[in-house]
Structure formats: C-alpha cells, structure tokens
Design a protein around this motif. Structure first.
Motif, mmCIF file in Angstrom:
data_model
loop_
_atom_site.group_PDB
_atom_site.id
_atom_site.type_symbol
_atom_site.label_atom_id
_atom_site.label_comp_id
_atom_site.label_asym_id
_atom_site.label_seq_id
_atom_site.Cartn_x
_atom_site.Cartn_y
_atom_site.Cartn_z
ATOM 1 N N TRP A 16 0.887 -1.211 -0.187
ATOM 2 C CA TRP A 16 -0.047 -0.197 0.217
ATOM 3 C C TRP A 16 1.113 1.471 -0.087
ATOM 4 N N PRO A 17 1.978 1.664 0.970
ATOM 5 C CA PRO A 17 2.812 2.445 0.247
ATOM 6 C C PRO A 17 2.807 2.697 -0.939
ATOM 7 N N ILE A 18 3.666 2.138 -1.829
ATOM 8 C CA ILE A 18 3.744 1.380 -3.153
ATOM 9 C C ILE A 18 2.809 2.353 -3.672
ATOM 10 N N GLY A 19 1.477 1.846 -3.431
ATOM 11 C CA GLY A 19 0.480 2.204 -4.358
ATOM 12 C C GLY A 19 -0.157 3.611 -3.960
ATOM 13 N N LEU A 20 0.188 4.676 -2.658
ATOM 14 C CA LEU A 20 0.065 5.765 -2.604
ATOM 15 C C LEU A 20 1.217 6.732 -2.736
ATOM 16 N N LYS A 21 2.684 5.922 -3.109
ATOM 17 C CA LYS A 21 3.365 6.423 -3.715
ATOM 18 C C LYS A 21 3.391 6.739 -5.105
ATOM 19 N N MET A 22 3.007 5.671 -5.683
ATOM 20 C CA MET A 22 2.448 5.588 -7.347
ATOM 21 C C MET A 22 1.647 6.431 -8.079
ATOM 22 N N ALA A 23 0.238 6.745 -6.232
ATOM 23 C CA ALA A 23 -0.638 7.931 -6.489
ATOM 24 C C ALA A 23 -0.138 9.871 -6.953
ATOM 25 N N VAL A 37 -5.608 0.489 -1.542
ATOM 26 C CA VAL A 37 -7.006 0.184 -0.855
ATOM 27 C C VAL A 37 -6.788 -1.716 -0.278
ATOM 28 N N VAL A 38 -6.488 -1.808 -2.072
ATOM 29 C CA VAL A 38 -6.573 -3.866 -2.376
ATOM 30 C C VAL A 38 -4.677 -4.631 -1.640
ATOM 31 N N PHE A 39 -3.860 -3.617 -1.250
ATOM 32 C CA PHE A 39 -3.052 -4.233 -0.622
ATOM 33 C C PHE A 39 -3.703 -3.949 0.721
ATOM 34 N N MET A 40 -4.208 -2.857 0.972
ATOM 35 C CA MET A 40 -4.451 -2.824 2.510
ATOM 36 C C MET A 40 -6.240 -3.320 2.704
ATOM 37 N N VAL A 41 -6.610 -3.869 2.396
ATOM 38 C CA VAL A 41 -7.270 -4.700 2.475
ATOM 39 C C VAL A 41 -7.529 -6.781 2.565
ATOM 40 N N GLY A 42 -6.768 -7.128 1.074
ATOM 41 C CA GLY A 42 -5.879 -8.505 1.708
ATOM 42 C C GLY A 42 -4.919 -8.141 2.663
ATOM 43 N N SER A 43 -4.329 -7.050 3.748
ATOM 44 C CA SER A 43 -2.947 -7.651 3.858
ATOM 45 C C SER A 43 -4.222 -7.459 5.873
ATOM 46 N N GLY A 44 -5.088 -6.863 5.832
ATOM 47 C CA GLY A 44 -6.099 -6.176 6.916
ATOM 48 C C GLY A 44 -7.005 -7.685 7.353
ATOM 49 N N LEU A 45 -7.267 -8.689 6.592
ATOM 50 C CA LEU A 45 -7.723 -9.920 5.644
ATOM 51 C C LEU A 45 -6.716 -11.199 6.378
ATOM 52 N N LEU A 46 -5.614 -10.586 6.103
ATOM 53 C CA LEU A 46 -4.361 -11.948 6.868
ATOM 54 C C LEU A 46 -4.493 -11.456 8.137
ATOM 55 N N LEU A 47 -3.979 -10.538 8.034
ATOM 56 C CA LEU A 47 -4.202 -10.015 10.222
ATOM 57 C C LEU A 47 -4.871 -11.243 10.878
ATOM 58 N N TYR A 48 -6.111 -10.696 10.795
ATOM 59 C CA TYR A 48 -7.363 -11.251 11.114
ATOM 60 C C TYR A 48 -6.962 -12.218 11.020
ATOM 61 N N LEU A 49 -7.297 -13.466 9.840
ATOM 62 C CA LEU A 49 -6.883 -14.281 10.456
ATOM 63 C C LEU A 49 -5.885 -14.787 11.060
ATOM 64 N N ALA A 50 -4.692 -13.726 11.275
ATOM 65 C CA ALA A 50 -3.402 -14.533 11.532
ATOM 66 C C ALA A 50 -4.335 -14.695 13.303
ATOM 67 N N GLN A 51 -4.599 -13.257 13.553
ATOM 68 C CA GLN A 51 -4.991 -13.267 14.890
ATOM 69 C C GLN A 51 -5.770 -14.253 15.720
ATOM 70 N N ARG A 52 -6.472 -14.536 14.766
ATOM 71 C CA ARG A 52 -7.047 -16.009 15.738
ATOM 72 C C ARG A 52 -6.040 -16.758 17.054
ATOM 73 N N THR A 53 -5.308 -16.719 16.079
ATOM 74 C CA THR A 53 -3.833 -18.169 16.816
ATOM 75 C C THR A 53 -2.863 -17.445 17.968
ATOM 76 N N ILE A 54 -2.919 -16.440 16.824
ATOM 77 C CA ILE A 54 -1.094 -15.901 17.631
ATOM 78 C C ILE A 54 -1.473 -14.429 18.521
ATOM 79 N N PRO A 55 -1.369 -14.325 18.971
ATOM 80 C CA PRO A 55 -2.201 -12.714 20.006
ATOM 81 C C PRO A 55 -1.822 -11.651 19.374
ATOM 82 N N MET A 56 -2.669 -10.547 19.971
ATOM 83 C CA MET A 56 -2.575 -9.512 19.402
ATOM 84 C C MET A 56 -1.107 -8.450 19.186
ATOM 85 N N GLY A 57 -0.690 -8.646 20.162
ATOM 86 C CA GLY A 57 0.699 -7.161 20.652
ATOM 87 C C GLY A 57 1.494 -8.052 19.330
#
Length: 106
Positions: A16-23, A37-57
């Motif tokens: 997403w920073p690359i996309g913003l730089k491109m913009a 936006v696409v990278f943010m959504v994908g990244s956030g979704l995968l973070l959500y899935l990871a946090q189901r078992t990995i501690p949030m911090g």
C-alpha cells in the motif's frame, strides 16, 4: 498456518505505500490509490486470520515490522531513498525485533 497468514499479511503491507507513492504521479492517481486499497484490505484480512491464534501484540508487531522493513528496502531499491548507516541500522533493528517476537511466541 497462522504464521503463514501473518507473513503474507506483512508482505501485502509493503504494497500500500507503493500504491500511495504511485498515486503521487499525476497520471497514476486512480491506479495507485486503487492498488493501495487492495493491498490494505488483503493485508488486513490476513492479519485478522493470523490473530485468531497468534497474540495480538505479537501479530501486530510482526505485521508492521515486515511492512516497515519491506517498504524501506523498496524505497531504497526502487525510489532512490537514501541508504545511510542510521537508516539501515533502524531497519536491521526492526527485523531483529520481529525475529525475537517470533522466537518468543513458542
């Protein structure tokens, strides 16, 4: 599987920073913003899935660490960002922190 999700989320976090730089280029505002936006959504979704078992911090620190170090490397290699001793040391410290968090999670 959660760690795979987390690493992939961190790698998408670089996009997403690359996309913003491109913009910042007049003829690529829509494309760059859309990619960000696409990278943010994908990244956030995968973070959500990871946090189901990995501690949030731990998950958040690893996620942002991969994204920050990756964006630093892309900036140096592709956008002529300065590579100084102190900037490199900072990136190394981020990566070291991510490694320590991964080792401490067992």
């Amino acid at each position: 599987m959660a760690w795979l999700y987390l690493v992939c989320a961190g790698l998408l976090e670089i996009g997403w920073p690359i996309g913003l730089k491109m913009a910042t280029q007049p003829n690529k505002v829509v494309l760059g913003s859309s990619l960000a936006v696409v990278f943010m959504v994908g990244s956030g979704l995968l973070l959500y899935l990871a946090q189901r078992t990995i501690p949030m911090g731990t998950a958040y620190a690893v996620w942002t660490g991969i994204g920050a170090a990756g964006a630093f490397i892309v900036g140096v290699l592709c956008y002529n960002d300065a590579l100084t001793f102190w900037r490199a040391l900072g990136a190394i410290m981020i990566v070291s922190g991510v490694i320590v968090l991964k080792l401490a999670s067992h």
